[in-house]
Scaffold this motif. Structure first.
Motif, mmCIF file in Angstrom:
data_model
loop_
_atom_site.group_PDB
_atom_site.id
_atom_site.type_symbol
_atom_site.label_atom_id
_atom_site.label_comp_id
_atom_site.label_asym_id
_atom_site.label_seq_id
_atom_site.Cartn_x
_atom_site.Cartn_y
_atom_site.Cartn_z
ATOM 1 N N UNK A 16 38.394 28.074 -14.213
ATOM 2 C CA UNK A 16 39.337 27.255 -14.620
ATOM 3 C C UNK A 16 40.013 26.280 -13.502
ATOM 4 N N UNK A 17 40.184 26.838 -12.402
ATOM 5 C CA UNK A 17 40.583 25.979 -11.268
ATOM 6 C C UNK A 17 39.654 24.967 -10.621
ATOM 7 N N UNK A 18 38.313 25.087 -10.927
ATOM 8 C CA UNK A 18 37.797 24.376 -10.095
ATOM 9 C C UNK A 18 36.655 23.468 -11.116
ATOM 10 N N UNK A 19 36.640 23.971 -12.561
ATOM 11 C CA UNK A 19 35.632 23.131 -13.311
ATOM 12 C C UNK A 19 35.921 21.717 -13.352
ATOM 13 N N UNK A 20 37.131 21.193 -13.364
ATOM 14 C CA UNK A 20 37.264 19.601 -13.753
ATOM 15 C C UNK A 20 36.958 19.179 -12.466
ATOM 16 N N UNK A 21 37.235 19.403 -11.262
ATOM 17 C CA UNK A 21 36.888 18.764 -9.956
ATOM 18 C C UNK A 21 35.196 18.872 -9.729
ATOM 19 N N UNK A 22 34.750 19.830 -10.334
ATOM 20 C CA UNK A 22 33.349 19.882 -9.858
ATOM 21 C C UNK A 22 32.460 19.033 -10.712
ATOM 22 N N UNK A 23 32.905 19.164 -12.048
ATOM 23 C CA UNK A 23 32.256 18.099 -12.939
ATOM 24 C C UNK A 23 32.454 16.594 -12.533
ATOM 25 N N UNK A 24 33.763 16.394 -12.164
ATOM 26 C CA UNK A 24 34.135 15.160 -11.548
ATOM 27 C C UNK A 24 33.287 14.634 -10.476
ATOM 28 N N UNK A 25 33.102 15.452 -9.332
ATOM 29 C CA UNK A 25 32.304 15.119 -8.318
ATOM 30 C C UNK A 25 30.776 14.624 -8.696
ATOM 31 N N UNK A 26 30.461 15.605 -9.454
ATOM 32 C CA UNK A 26 28.992 15.213 -10.172
ATOM 33 C C UNK A 26 28.812 13.988 -11.002
ATOM 34 N N UNK A 27 30.008 13.630 -11.618
ATOM 35 C CA UNK A 27 29.869 12.464 -12.357
ATOM 36 C C UNK A 27 29.920 11.302 -11.366
ATOM 37 N N UNK A 28 30.943 11.388 -10.403
ATOM 38 C CA UNK A 28 31.143 10.137 -9.584
ATOM 39 C C UNK A 28 29.723 9.973 -8.796
ATOM 40 N N UNK A 29 29.053 10.920 -8.376
ATOM 41 C CA UNK A 29 27.724 10.642 -7.495
ATOM 42 C C UNK A 29 26.950 9.964 -8.769
ATOM 43 N N UNK A 30 26.879 10.787 -9.947
ATOM 44 C CA UNK A 30 25.811 10.071 -10.967
ATOM 45 C C UNK A 30 25.804 9.060 -11.248
ATOM 46 N N UNK A 31 27.184 8.235 -11.267
ATOM 47 C CA UNK A 31 27.467 6.924 -11.521
ATOM 48 C C UNK A 31 26.850 5.981 -10.377
ATOM 49 N N UNK A 32 27.154 6.331 -9.273
ATOM 50 C CA UNK A 32 26.462 5.598 -8.096
ATOM 51 C C UNK A 32 24.991 5.623 -8.511
ATOM 52 N N UNK A 33 24.444 6.780 -8.618
ATOM 53 C CA UNK A 33 22.759 6.983 -8.739
ATOM 54 C C UNK A 33 22.395 6.260 -9.630
ATOM 55 N N UNK A 34 22.959 6.287 -10.959
ATOM 56 C CA UNK A 34 22.459 5.375 -11.964
ATOM 57 C C UNK A 34 22.330 3.987 -11.612
ATOM 58 N N UNK A 35 23.635 3.545 -11.116
ATOM 59 C CA UNK A 35 23.611 2.028 -10.707
ATOM 60 C C UNK A 35 22.577 1.715 -9.755
ATOM 61 N N UNK A 36 22.144 2.531 -8.692
ATOM 62 C CA UNK A 36 21.289 2.360 -7.945
ATOM 63 C C UNK A 36 19.966 2.417 -8.336
ATOM 64 N N UNK A 37 19.570 3.328 -9.439
ATOM 65 C CA UNK A 37 18.439 3.296 -9.940
ATOM 66 C C UNK A 37 18.183 2.249 -10.943
ATOM 67 N N UNK A 38 19.057 1.768 -11.755
ATOM 68 C CA UNK A 38 19.107 1.061 -12.827
ATOM 69 C C UNK A 38 19.284 -0.436 -12.817
ATOM 70 N N UNK A 39 19.800 -0.785 -11.714
ATOM 71 C CA UNK A 39 19.858 -2.419 -11.275
ATOM 72 C C UNK A 39 18.702 -2.867 -10.955
ATOM 73 N N UNK A 40 17.875 -2.264 -10.454
ATOM 74 C CA UNK A 40 16.440 -2.870 -10.052
ATOM 75 C C UNK A 40 15.608 -3.463 -11.253
#
Length: 454
Positions: A16-40
């Protein structure tokens, strides 16, 4: 999103204390990754709408150069005042860049959006590392870094086809604008923990000239990219610009990384050097592998992308495996990672010739991805293990810079080899030999990454 880590570590990540931040961290990295992979994938449609083929590289160059400055500035701020404002501000900057790009009426405005995206992505990446050091125990960090690695896998698989579909069926603008709701969600998830982070009790003394050196390095990265694009058409000018850019880049890098990095001295300097060697070897080969399969062996673009998918899956699987084994020696895993990448590169020497065996690229790049999962996660763990709390920002930014600059420089060298040797096969063979040497050097230096006692 699941993990097979031991129960105690799983609770630390998803309790309960870490779930939100763990998912948030993964989502932040995923967004940058999608932009890096998709823009090309969407770039041809974008350039056709706002510019011309001559402008094709500039959206990439703008993003890469701004990432360098954002990485350095974010690291310096985190060390001086804690990660709170960077964690809250960098996603806003990245999201603003997405909005500007989505609404851009002209190429110059789009480039402004790409600069904002790059600066936000660079600062955000450093702040995530600092937050991992503050929030998660050392035993849980291998599993955290496994999740961060997995955040690149789904974007690498679905990013290009989704971006292509959006560009064809709707508009390239949705490749940028469609991510905005997810940026807001990630910020909401991370914000509660970010607001609780206080400035360090003992801020580290700032190294002088960090931001000016970052601007110089960013300019040099842009010049290297320009030189790589123009070496074929104007070899003398392109070569001269490339040499001058590298001459300017070297003294800037000495300011931006820990002392001794260029000599791979034991401890954090060797970790940063290892990051540059591993990323430079793997990602440069990844950039040129489709060219090898299409130009030398006549594969379609779709078929040439299959080794990259296999490599992403290998990366995810081995990263998850090491995350379940926090007791293993990370320098040993790092050496194994370099060995896997090196063996895969050696195998590519049987693919590059016209008489080569192209299907070998599939198992070879699965092996290379496995090496990256072992090596990259181990380097991330070793970086935090070797960093005092007040230096995590600087060391994290240095590792990411080594990653970015090594890729930019070595990819530029690869383009120059193709132009100078005037043969796709000859140029690719020479490049693979260079990358193999980098992997071998990394394997030899891996023991130096062990934390220095005392």
């Amino acid at each position: 999103m699941t993990t097979t880590a031991p129960p105690g570590i799983r609770d630390e990540l998803f309790g309960p204390r870490r779930r939100a931040v763990t998912v948030g961290i993964v989502l932040l990295i995923s967004l940058v990754a999608f932009e890096a992979m998709g823009v090309g994938t969407a770039m041809p449609a974008l350039v056709a709408d706002l510019g011309s083929v001559r402008d094709y590289s500039w959206p990439f160059v703008a993003f890469a150069a701004a990432t360098v400055v954002g990485t350095v500035a974010g690291g310096r701020w985190c060390d001086a005042r804690g990660p709170r404002r960077v964690l809250l501000g960098a996603p806003v900057l990245f999201g603003t860049g997405l909005l500007v790009a989505a609404l851009a009426p002209s190429l110059p405005v789009l480039l402004v959006g790409r600069v904002l995206q790059g600066a936000g992505a660079g600062a955000q990446g450093v702040a995530v590392y600092v937050l991992v050091a503050l929030v998660y125990s050392p035993a849980a960090r291998p599993a955290v870094f496994a999740l961060i690695s997995s955040a690149w896998v789904v974007p690498s698989l679905v990013g290009p086809p989704v971006a292509g579909l959006l560009a064809e069926q709707a508009s390239w603008r949705w490749v940028f604008g469609g991510l905005l709701p997810l940026v807001v969600l990630a910020l909401v998830l991370v914000a509660p923990v970010a607001r609780r982070q206080e400035p360090p009790s003992r801020p580290a003394a700032a190294r002088r000239g960090l931001v000016p050196a970052a601007v110089v390095a960013a300019t040099a990265v842009a010049a290297v990219s320009w030189a790589a694009d123009h070496t074929a058409t104007t070899p003398l000018t392109g070569g001269l610009v490339g040499v001058l850019a590298l001459a300017v880049l070297l003294p800037a890098v000495r300011v931006l990384v820990p002392r001794g990095t260029l000599l791979a001295r034991r401890g954090v300097a060797a970790v940063v050097a290892g990051r540059g060697l591993l990323s430079g070897a793997f990602f440069t080969a990844t950039a040129f592998l489709p060219l090898m399969l299409t130009e030398v062996h006549g594969w379609s673009l779709t078929a040439a992308g299959l080794p990259l998918i296999v490599g992403s899956l290998g990366w995810s699987a081995s990263s998850a495996w090491q995350g379940r084994r926090p007791e293993l020696s990370r320098p040993v895993l790092l050496r194994a990672g370099f060995a896997c990448v090196g063996l895969a590169l050696a195998g590519l020497l049987l693919v590059t010739p016209t008489w080569g065996v192209p299907w070998l690229a599939l198992p070879l790049w699965a092996l290379a991805g496995t090496g990256m999962g072992l090596g990259f996660s181990s380097l991330s763990f070793l970086l935090l293990a070797a960093s005092a709390p007040e230096r995590v920002g600087f060391h994290s930014s240095a590792a990411q810079l080594a990653d970015q600059l090594a890729q930019a420089v070595v990819i530029g060298i690869g383009g120059a080899l193709l132009a100078v040797l005037a043969s796709v096969t000859g140029g690719l063979t020479a490049l693979v030999v260079l990358l193999l040497g980098m992997a071998a050097l990394g394997a030899a230096l891996a023991p130096r990454t062990a934390p220095v006692a005392g």
